[in-house]
Design a protein around this motif. Structure first.
Motif, mmCIF file in Angstrom:
data_model
loop_
_atom_site.group_PDB
_atom_site.id
_atom_site.type_symbol
_atom_site.label_atom_id
_atom_site.label_comp_id
_atom_site.label_asym_id
_atom_site.label_seq_id
_atom_site.Cartn_x
_atom_site.Cartn_y
_atom_site.Cartn_z
ATOM 1 N N ARG A 10 0.833 -1.209 0.000
ATOM 2 C CA ARG A 10 0.000 0.000 0.000
ATOM 3 C C ARG A 10 0.864 1.255 0.000
ATOM 4 O O ARG A 10 0.538 2.253 -0.664
ATOM 5 N N ILE A 11 1.969 1.223 0.710
ATOM 6 C CA ILE A 11 2.871 2.373 0.736
ATOM 7 C C ILE A 11 3.459 2.613 -0.646
ATOM 8 O O ILE A 11 3.506 3.752 -1.135
ATOM 9 N N ALA A 12 3.901 1.550 -1.304
ATOM 10 C CA ALA A 12 4.467 1.690 -2.639
ATOM 11 C C ALA A 12 3.433 2.209 -3.626
ATOM 12 O O ALA A 12 3.727 3.065 -4.470
ATOM 13 N N ALA A 13 2.213 1.718 -3.538
ATOM 14 C CA ALA A 13 1.161 2.157 -4.450
ATOM 15 C C ALA A 13 0.808 3.623 -4.230
ATOM 16 O O ALA A 13 0.492 4.344 -5.184
ATOM 17 N N ARG A 14 0.897 4.082 -2.990
ATOM 18 C CA ARG A 14 0.508 5.455 -2.668
ATOM 19 C C ARG A 14 1.590 6.465 -3.040
ATOM 20 O O ARG A 14 1.287 7.571 -3.496
ATOM 21 N N HIS A 15 2.847 6.100 -2.884
ATOM 22 C CA HIS A 15 3.921 7.082 -3.016
ATOM 23 C C HIS A 15 4.729 6.966 -4.304
ATOM 24 O O HIS A 15 5.411 7.932 -4.672
ATOM 25 N N LEU A 21 3.815 0.782 -10.776
ATOM 26 C CA LEU A 21 3.360 0.223 -12.045
ATOM 27 C C LEU A 21 4.356 -0.795 -12.575
ATOM 28 O O LEU A 21 3.979 -1.878 -13.040
ATOM 29 N N ALA A 22 5.641 -0.464 -12.495
ATOM 30 C CA ALA A 22 6.660 -1.398 -12.984
ATOM 31 C C ALA A 22 6.694 -2.675 -12.157
ATOM 32 O O ALA A 22 6.887 -3.771 -12.701
ATOM 33 N N THR A 23 6.473 -2.565 -10.841
ATOM 34 C CA THR A 23 6.560 -3.769 -9.999
ATOM 35 C C THR A 23 5.471 -4.779 -10.324
ATOM 36 O O THR A 23 5.636 -5.970 -10.052
ATOM 37 N N LEU A 24 4.370 -4.340 -10.896
ATOM 38 C CA LEU A 24 3.300 -5.275 -11.245
ATOM 39 C C LEU A 24 3.736 -6.252 -12.329
ATOM 40 O O LEU A 24 3.086 -7.278 -12.544
ATOM 41 N N THR A 34 10.191 -6.635 -2.808
ATOM 42 C CA THR A 34 10.355 -5.334 -3.446
ATOM 43 C C THR A 34 9.583 -4.265 -2.686
ATOM 44 O O THR A 34 10.091 -3.162 -2.445
ATOM 45 N N TYR A 35 8.359 -4.578 -2.279
ATOM 46 C CA TYR A 35 7.571 -3.607 -1.522
ATOM 47 C C TYR A 35 8.149 -3.382 -0.128
ATOM 48 O O TYR A 35 8.108 -2.256 0.396
ATOM 49 N N ALA A 36 8.706 -4.410 0.484
ATOM 50 C CA ALA A 36 9.306 -4.252 1.813
ATOM 51 C C ALA A 36 10.519 -3.334 1.755
ATOM 52 O O ALA A 36 10.710 -2.479 2.625
ATOM 53 N N LEU A 37 11.351 -3.505 0.733
ATOM 54 C CA LEU A 37 12.519 -2.637 0.582
ATOM 55 C C LEU A 37 12.088 -1.199 0.318
ATOM 56 O O LEU A 37 12.688 -0.254 0.833
ATOM 57 N N TYR A 38 11.040 -1.035 -0.473
ATOM 58 C CA TYR A 38 10.516 0.308 -0.710
ATOM 59 C C TYR A 38 9.989 0.908 0.598
ATOM 60 O O TYR A 38 10.207 2.093 0.884
ATOM 61 N N GLY A 39 9.293 0.089 1.396
ATOM 62 C CA GLY A 39 8.744 0.578 2.647
ATOM 63 C C GLY A 39 9.826 1.090 3.591
ATOM 64 O O GLY A 39 9.669 2.136 4.225
#
Length: 286
Positions: A10-15, A21-24, A34-39
């Motif tokens: 959710r954090i990655a999608a929001r910010h 889009l690329a991660t999908l 990938t989302y955890a590292l972004y978080g």
């Protein structure tokens, strides 16, 4: 860990619209990490730039989180838990995250950089190591060490694109990431940039400088591009899409005739969707 990883998603999608889009396009197994590292990166970045609170204290808390993760201790919160799980699962090097924290601390006291050599330390920690962190998650078809220079170059290219896109916003925060000697070669300095931002008037010297930085940034992308072929096939569409979309920001800057101190250019939704759709088709038939 599903709820913890969903919180990071959710954090990655929001910010990070382009990033998300690329991660999908990633294989499903690679997305949670990938989302955890972004978080984690967003948590550190917010410690520096969000108004209110003490950034030194917030960054010290991030450093303690690293201590806990690498000591195998329990951590609090969904982002921290997902990050700890990712670090242990992929055996990510602590030095990468320490370099990231060092660069974020630089944002608390460094307001400009005399040359690319000085900027290089910041970019390595703020972006180059992000590419290195992602390599174990994405997987490679060659020894990881062979892919690392390309991954770091791509991180640099993304970061320089951000510097160009956000040059006006960063200036209002008192920061200039474009090296002073390169700006000076075109007759540009901080007072001229501040005058242009304050008045909304453009200047040919600033345009020429930004045109040069965009051309240089394109060259970094070309240097990073061979690294895509070193990734596992199922990871390539994601990285290739991110590369294409971020290079598209440079095209938007040129399309705005480099008049970007008071506007933030973006790649249009139609273009983003088209690039992603072509990449998805490639992944499905490969």
């Amino acid at each position: 860990m599903r709820s913890e990883y969903r919180a990071c998603r959710r954090i990655a999608a929001r910010h990070g619209r382009t990033y998300f889009l690329a991660t999908l396009l990633l294989p499903r197994h690679a997305r949670p990490a990938t989302y955890a590292l972004y978080g984690f990166a967003r948590r550190v970045d917010d410690a520096v730039d969000l108004p209110g609170g003490d950034p030194h204290t917030a960054l010290a808390g991030c450093a303690r989180l690293l201590d806990d993760v690498y000591a195998g201790r329990d951590v609090d919160g969904p982002v921290a838990a997902a990050f700890a799980d990712t670090v242990r699962r992929y055996r990510l090097r602590r030095t990468w995250f320490e370099a990231f924290l060092r660069s974020m601390r630089m944002d608390l006291h460094v307001r400009d950089y005399p040359d690319f050599a000085a900027l290089g330390e910041y970019v390595h920690g703020s972006a180059g190591v992000i590419g290195l962190q992602m390599l174990p998650v994405l997987g490679t078809v060659a020894p990881q060490e062979e892919a690392e220079p390309y991954a770091e170059a791509l991180g640099e290219a993304f970061q320089m694109t951000n510097f160009l896109r956000d040059v006006g916003e960063d200036l209002r925060r008192g920061r200039i990431y474009l090296p002073a000697d390169a700006l000076a070669a075109f007759g540009v300095d901080r007072p001229l940039l501040e005058w242009s931002a304050a008045t909304g008037r453009t200047d040919a010297r600033i345009r020429r400088a930004l045109r040069w930085f965009v051309a240089r940034n394109h060259a970094v992308y070309r240097r990073a591009l061979p690294g895509v072929a070193l990734l596992r096939p199922e990871s390539r569409p994601c990285v290739r899409t991110a590369l294409t979309l971020y290079r598209g920001i440079l095209d938007e800057i040129a399309g705005a005739d480099y008049d970007i101190l008071n506007r933030r250019v973006v790649v249009g939704k139609a273009r983003r969707s088209g690039v992603a759709a072509r990449a998805l088709a490639t992944r499905l038939v490969s």
